[in-house]
Design a protein around this motif. Structure first.
Motif, PDB file in Angstrom:
ATOM      1  N   VAL A 198       3.812  -8.548 -10.433  1.00 44.94           N
ATOM      2  CA  VAL A 198       3.838  -7.102 -10.163  1.00 44.94           C
ATOM      3  C   VAL A 198       2.519  -6.478 -10.595  1.00 44.94           C
ATOM      4  CG1 VAL A 198       4.919  -4.919 -10.761  1.00 44.94           C
ATOM      5  CG2 VAL A 198       6.343  -6.909 -10.285  1.00 44.94           C
ATOM      6  N   ASP A 199       2.005  -6.847 -11.778  1.00 44.45           N
ATOM      7  CA  ASP A 199       0.717  -6.324 -12.241  1.00 44.45           C
ATOM      8  C   ASP A 199      -0.407  -6.725 -11.290  1.00 44.45           C
ATOM      9  OD1 ASP A 199       1.803  -5.131 -14.475  1.00 44.45           O
ATOM     10  OD2 ASP A 199       1.456  -6.863 -15.767  1.00 44.45           O
ATOM     11  N   THR A 200      -0.349  -7.964 -10.806  1.00 43.67           N
ATOM     12  CA  THR A 200      -1.370  -8.444  -9.879  1.00 43.67           C
ATOM     13  C   THR A 200      -1.358  -7.628  -8.591  1.00 43.67           C
ATOM     14  OG1 THR A 200      -1.246 -10.701 -10.750  1.00 43.67           O
ATOM     15  CG2 THR A 200      -2.143 -10.441  -8.526  1.00 43.67           C
ATOM     16  N   VAL A 201      -0.166  -7.422  -8.047  1.00 42.06           N
ATOM     17  CA  VAL A 201      -0.039  -6.656  -6.805  1.00 42.06           C
ATOM     18  C   VAL A 201      -0.519  -5.223  -7.002  1.00 42.06           C
ATOM     19  CG1 VAL A 201       1.645  -5.668  -5.199  1.00 42.06           C
ATOM     20  CG2 VAL A 201       1.792  -8.077  -5.834  1.00 42.06           C
ATOM     21  N   MET A 202      -0.122  -4.604  -8.116  1.00 46.29           N
ATOM     22  CA  MET A 202      -0.541  -3.223  -8.373  1.00 46.29           C
ATOM     23  C   MET A 202      -2.056  -3.124  -8.519  1.00 46.29           C
ATOM     24  SD  MET A 202       2.498  -2.062 -10.999  1.00 46.29           S
ATOM     25  CE  MET A 202       1.699  -0.518 -11.429  1.00 46.29           C
ATOM     26  N   SER A 203      -2.663  -4.111  -9.185  1.00 44.58           N
ATOM     27  CA  SER A 203      -4.122  -4.095  -9.358  1.00 44.58           C
ATOM     28  C   SER A 203      -4.832  -4.265  -8.019  1.00 44.58           C
ATOM     29  CB  SER A 203      -4.544  -5.203 -10.320  1.00 44.58           C
ATOM     30  OG  SER A 203      -4.021  -4.987 -11.608  1.00 44.58           O
ATOM     31  N   LEU A 204      -4.317  -5.140  -7.172  1.00 47.57           N
ATOM     32  CA  LEU A 204      -4.945  -5.350  -5.866  1.00 47.57           C
ATOM     33  C   LEU A 204      -4.836  -4.112  -4.986  1.00 47.57           C
ATOM     34  CD1 LEU A 204      -3.739  -8.995  -5.121  1.00 47.57           C
ATOM     35  CD2 LEU A 204      -6.093  -8.277  -5.543  1.00 47.57           C
ATOM     36  N   LEU A 205      -3.646  -3.542  -4.897  1.00 44.33           N
ATOM     37  CA  LEU A 205      -3.468  -2.356  -4.058  1.00 44.33           C
ATOM     38  C   LEU A 205      -4.209  -1.163  -4.623  1.00 44.33           C
ATOM     39  CD1 LEU A 205       0.327  -2.654  -3.135  1.00 44.33           C
ATOM     40  CD2 LEU A 205      -1.659  -3.355  -1.781  1.00 44.33           C
ATOM     41  N   GLY A 206      -4.262  -1.059  -5.958  1.00 48.76           N
ATOM     42  CA  GLY A 206      -4.955   0.059  -6.589  1.00 48.76           C
ATOM     43  C   GLY A 206      -6.462   0.005  -6.441  1.00 48.76           C
ATOM     44  N   ALA A 207      -7.003  -1.145  -6.009  1.00 53.46           N
ATOM     45  CA  ALA A 207      -8.447  -1.266  -5.827  1.00 53.46           C
ATOM     46  C   ALA A 207      -8.936  -0.553  -4.571  1.00 53.46           C
ATOM     47  CB  ALA A 207      -8.840  -2.744  -5.760  1.00 53.46           C
ATOM     48  N   PHE A 208      -8.018  -0.256  -3.650  1.00 55.00           N
ATOM     49  CA  PHE A 208      -8.400   0.457  -2.429  1.00 55.00           C
ATOM     50  C   PHE A 208      -8.554   1.943  -2.719  1.00 55.00           C
ATOM     51  CE2 PHE A 208      -6.463  -3.391  -0.816  1.00 55.00           C
ATOM     52  CZ  PHE A 208      -7.238  -3.715   0.288  1.00 55.00           C
ATOM     53  N   ASP A 209      -9.559   2.547  -2.135  1.00 52.84           N
ATOM     54  CA  ASP A 209      -9.717   4.000  -2.209  1.00 52.84           C
ATOM     55  C   ASP A 209     -10.466   4.447  -0.963  1.00 52.84           C
ATOM     56  OD1 ASP A 209     -12.465   3.505  -2.628  1.00 52.84           O
ATOM     57  OD2 ASP A 209     -12.309   3.778  -4.802  1.00 52.84           O
ATOM     58  N   GLU A 210     -10.846   5.711  -0.942  1.00 51.40           N
ATOM     59  CA  GLU A 210     -11.454   6.269   0.265  1.00 51.40           C
ATOM     60  C   GLU A 210     -12.743   5.552   0.647  1.00 51.40           C
ATOM     61  OE1 GLU A 210     -12.579  10.667   2.127  1.00 51.40           O
ATOM     62  OE2 GLU A 210     -11.834  10.484   0.075  1.00 51.40           O
ATOM     63  N   ARG A 211     -13.495   5.081  -0.351  1.00 52.28           N
ATOM     64  CA  ARG A 211     -14.764   4.403  -0.079  1.00 52.28           C
ATOM     65  C   ARG A 211     -14.605   2.899   0.079  1.00 52.28           C
ATOM     66  NH1 ARG A 211     -18.452   6.459  -4.880  1.00 52.28           N
ATOM     67  NH2 ARG A 211     -16.491   6.003  -5.952  1.00 52.28           N
ATOM     68  N   HIS A 212     -13.432   2.402  -0.227  1.00 51.52           N
ATOM     69  CA  HIS A 212     -13.170   0.965  -0.127  1.00 51.52           C
ATOM     70  C   HIS A 212     -11.863   0.762   0.643  1.00 51.52           C
ATOM     71  CE1 HIS A 212     -15.719   1.478  -3.716  1.00 51.52           C
ATOM     72  NE2 HIS A 212     -16.269   0.339  -3.348  1.00 51.52           N
ATOM     73  N   ARG A 213     -11.905   0.992   1.937  1.00 46.28           N
ATOM     74  CA  ARG A 213     -10.709   0.891   2.775  1.00 46.28           C
ATOM     75  C   ARG A 213     -10.518  -0.517   3.335  1.00 46.28           C
ATOM     76  NH1 ARG A 213     -10.076   6.527   6.165  1.00 46.28           N
ATOM     77  NH2 ARG A 213     -10.755   7.947   4.519  1.00 46.28           N
ATOM     78  N   VAL A 214     -11.606  -1.227   3.483  1.00 48.32           N
ATOM     79  CA  VAL A 214     -11.566  -2.607   3.965  1.00 48.32           C
ATOM     80  C   VAL A 214     -12.406  -3.454   3.013  1.00 48.32           C
ATOM     81  CG1 VAL A 214     -12.059  -4.193   5.851  1.00 48.32           C
ATOM     82  CG2 VAL A 214     -11.346  -1.850   6.355  1.00 48.32           C
ATOM     83  N   MET A 215     -11.819  -4.548   2.501  1.00 49.25           N
ATOM     84  CA  MET A 215     -12.545  -5.407   1.568  1.00 49.25           C
ATOM     85  C   MET A 215     -12.226  -6.869   1.827  1.00 49.25           C
ATOM     86  SD  MET A 215     -12.275  -3.450  -2.126  1.00 49.25           S
ATOM     87  CE  MET A 215     -10.576  -2.888  -1.925  1.00 49.25           C
ATOM     88  N   GLY A 216     -13.224  -7.712   1.559  1.00 48.97           N
ATOM     89  CA  GLY A 216     -13.006  -9.139   1.580  1.00 48.97           C
ATOM     90  C   GLY A 216     -12.359  -9.587   0.279  1.00 48.97           C
ATOM     91  N   VAL A 217     -11.944 -10.839   0.222  1.00 50.79           N
ATOM     92  CA  VAL A 217     -11.253 -11.347  -0.959  1.00 50.79           C
ATOM     93  C   VAL A 217     -12.139 -11.240  -2.194  1.00 50.79           C
ATOM     94  CG1 VAL A 217     -10.242 -13.399  -2.013  1.00 50.79           C
ATOM     95  CG2 VAL A 217      -9.795 -12.894   0.391  1.00 50.79           C
TER      96      VAL A 217
END
Length: 253
Positions: free
Chosen positions: A16-35
């Motif tokens: 759950v912490d891993t998923v929250m950290s991954l999803l929380g990394a997205f923001d307006e300036r980072h909408r698409v990211m590589g692994v």
């Protein structure tokens, strides 16, 4: 695929912490990211991130693109199920569309989360677009008309909590002096509208009004943005107050 539930021993954290950290990394300036970038921004080891991303893509929380991954439609679908915000948007939309037609300006609906606001709805005008706000986006409460409308009717402790933090100057006109901002909030309470005079975007003016519950607590705020003079926003203050009152009554149980 079911949502992953096993402990993530490699990262020393739960899935759950891993998923929250991954999803929380997205923001307006980072909408698409590589692994690699997503792992770096989330602080998750790359091998763990790669495995979790695959599971999130399979579940629909993320979608693959040519450049990496982006937030998937499944999260949008779940977000629309939030009962309070769904009821608020449903009650507010008729009045928001009327305001947009009447003022020919952009209409925004937002709620406050701590020292920021979150935009729940945005109705734009083809002839005059306001690019610095977006559905699901955030803004600093002290630098926006919507945020000041909400802060003005918050409790004293909530106001103190926001004003005790450093107030970021979004533009040269943003009020960052706590004493001046308190006076502005007091004036907002008295007239039941807040003004954003080029405080969130140079060249744009905004007027906002709080949507209050039966006890007088703020649950949201509605605004029109895009005016280019203070006189233009002031002429719409009455319409904003009326719309906010009507929405508050419609939302009340």
């Amino acid at each position: 695929m079911d949502r992953p539930s096993q402990p993530d021993t490699e990262a020393g954290r739960s899935t759950v912490d891993t998923v929250m950290s991954l999803l929380g990394a997205f923001d307006e300036r980072h909408r698409v990211m590589g692994v690699r970038e997503l792992a770096r921004r989330s602080g998750i080891p790359r091998s763990t991130a790669h495995r979790a991303i695959g599971q999130l893509v399979a579940w629909g929380a993320l979608e693959r693109t040519d450049d990496g991954v982006q937030i998937g439609v499944r999260l949008f679908e779940i977000g629309t199920l939030a009962p309070t915000h769904a009821r608020l948007r449903e009650a507010a939309l008729p009045y928001a569309h009327h305001l947009a037609e009447f003022t020919r300006l952009t209409v925004n609906l937002a709620v406050r989360e701590g020292s920021q606001i979150v935009y729940l709805e945005k109705i734009t005008q083809a002839s005059h677009r306001v690019s610095h706000t977006r559905l699901g986006g955030r803004g600093d409460a002290h630098a926006t008309g919507l945020g000041k409308a909400l802060l003005a009717f918050a409790s004293a402790s909530e106001i103190d909590a926001v004003l005790s933090q450093p107030l970021r100057p979004v533009t040269p006109h943003t009020i960052v002096d706590p004493a001046l901002l308190r006076r502005d909030l007091a004036a907002t309470r008295a007239r039941r509208v807040a003004f954003d005079l080029e405080e969130s975007r140079a060249g744009l003016f905004c007027v906002a009004s709080p949507i209050l519950d039966a006890a007088g607590a703020p649950i949201a705020a509605i605004s029109v943005t895009g005016a280019t003079t203070r006189a233009q926003v002031e002429e719409h203050a009455g319409a904003l107050r009326t719309a906010a009152l009507a929405i508050g009554r419609a939302v009340a149980p």
